[in-house]
Design an enzyme around this catalytic site. Sequence first.
Site, short mmCIF file in Angstrom:
data_model
loop_
_atom_site.label_atom_id
_atom_site.label_comp_id
_atom_site.label_asym_id
_atom_site.label_seq_id
_atom_site.Cartn_x
_atom_site.Cartn_y
_atom_site.Cartn_z
N LYS A 81 0.85 -1.19 0.00
CA LYS A 81 0.00 0.00 0.00
C LYS A 81 0.88 1.24 0.00
O LYS A 81 1.90 1.29 0.71
CB LYS A 81 -0.90 -0.03 1.24
CG LYS A 81 -1.99 1.05 1.28
CD LYS A 81 -2.92 0.84 2.48
CE LYS A 81 -4.05 1.85 2.51
NZ LYS A 81 -4.98 1.62 3.65
N SER A 156 -9.92 1.46 2.40
CA SER A 156 -9.04 2.27 1.58
C SER A 156 -7.95 1.47 0.87
O SER A 156 -7.40 1.94 -0.13
CB SER A 156 -8.39 3.35 2.44
OG SER A 156 -7.53 2.78 3.41
N SER A 180 -10.13 -0.87 6.66
CA SER A 180 -9.52 -0.71 5.33
C SER A 180 -8.76 -1.91 4.79
O SER A 180 -8.38 -1.90 3.63
CB SER A 180 -8.57 0.50 5.34
OG SER A 180 -9.31 1.65 5.10
N1 GLN Z 1 -13.42 3.66 5.67
C1 GLN Z 1 -12.91 4.13 6.92
C2 GLN Z 1 -12.59 5.60 6.83
O1 GLN Z 1 -12.86 6.17 5.83
C3 GLN Z 1 -11.74 3.32 7.36
C4 GLN Z 1 -10.49 3.69 6.68
C5 GLN Z 1 -9.31 2.89 7.13
O2 GLN Z 1 -9.44 1.85 7.78
N2 GLN Z 1 -8.14 3.41 6.83
O3 GLN Z 1 -12.09 6.19 7.72
#
Ligand code: GLN
Length: 482
Positions: A81, A156, A180
């Site tokens: 990532k 994400s 995410s």
């Molecule tokens: N979808 C969640 C957010 O927008 C989690 C994101 C994540 O785990 N980095 O914050």
Amino acid sequence: MSLAVSGPTASAIAHGVRTGERRAVEVLEEHLARVSAHEGDIHAFNLVLTEQARAQAAAVDDAVAAGHDPGPLAGVPIALKDNLCTRGIPTTCSSKILEGWRPPYSATVVERMAAAGAVFVGKTNLDEFAMGSSTENSAFGPSHNPHDLTRVPGGSSGGSAAAVTAGFAALGVGSDTGGSIRQPAALCGVVGMKPTYGLVSRYGLIAFASSLDQIGPFAHTVEDAALLLEVMAGHDPLDSTSIPSPSPGLRASLGQGVKGLRVGIIEELSGEGIAADVARRTVFAAEALAAAGAKIDTVSVPATRFGLSAYYLIAPAECSSNLARYDGVRYGLRVTPEGNDTNIADMMAATRAAGFGPEVRRRIMLGTYALSAGYYDAYYGQAQRLRTLIIAQFASAYERFDVLLTPTAPTTAFAFGAKTADPMTMYLNDVCTIPSNLAGHPAISVPVGVGDDGLPVGAQILGPALSEALILRAARVIEQAL
Ligand code: GLN
């Protein structure tokens, strides 16, 4: 047409390379060939590291030829990532504000994987600074779900999930602040795991919300997830929140089954708001565990319903502080307002306005507001009390149950644009995953077949702190039932 593949597994690759049956360079070329053929459709990567990967793979083969063991990830192609620092290699967080920045050091997990013989295929796309659930918040355009290119891969860490699903890499690395890793794993039909807070070093992970962020694996199989986690985990003096113990052995107990295991289905996260086809697949997971000798019951953990509200105050509050460092002075982008190159505050404001996308700006403003004098206790303080309540209710649930079960995400992969108009509908994706981040507990998403639209569904197994070996065992039983 689906571009998803179901292997090869990292365990098989590493075994073949270590024993000299396969060459790492051949394994890499097979994966690079898939990248050349399909990356144009999927956009999993911000950067493909073709030449560096070839050099890493050749070095692995040289080691084997010289009689040395390159390690447990020998020749395994891995997708990273793009919020993990890689020395000298652009690291963008899919944000314009970091464009052109090259970190002077690598994340601890990157060093550990490299030392174990891994080959890094590239840096994967994400929602800007890991804020989102679809990769649609990337400054460089979204990634596509290999099962259906008209759908999102989740987020994400959508690029890492898509890279593994499409066979661009055998393993992927993501970060999970509110879901995410697990949510994109569910939407792409692969295994994804968030470890216990502190099990994996966060050194070199660009911070979003430091009390919630954890790094974890994407894999085709539960065994592969365990393999990667074993390499990444273990104490790191460079992360003050790192648990001071060596990496746990996870693969040895994988096959021990779930006889007598007490499994609780969380009522509040299994009914309302969960699509019927997803709920049915969660029942399949419960039945698979029961057939293997587990005892299934339902359990009420009422405070999990408030997880979203607490998270969307705590995470923005921490992000508003963490992202204050992007000031146009130290990293990447600098924008100087025309005819005004003497006022530093104007330069900072112009840089941040140009460099951050709308969702990141929204979070910074929400967090700044929640932390402001006069509102701090009403918002941030209240959210912290909810977090404590969730931890306490999990503790009592774990007096009666060994692990808990929920869907991973409320629906299968959705279409581009379906949830971008209203941030709240996007935030609802995380309802099942956020409680584990707030509690600091581990959780894993394992594929459980497909929904009515033929797209993958994931089931989530949650456990108390440091129960990784146990939830991996349970996930393995579900995997085998499929
Ligand atoms: N979808 C969640 C957010 O927008 C989690 C994101 C994540 O785990 N980095 O914050």
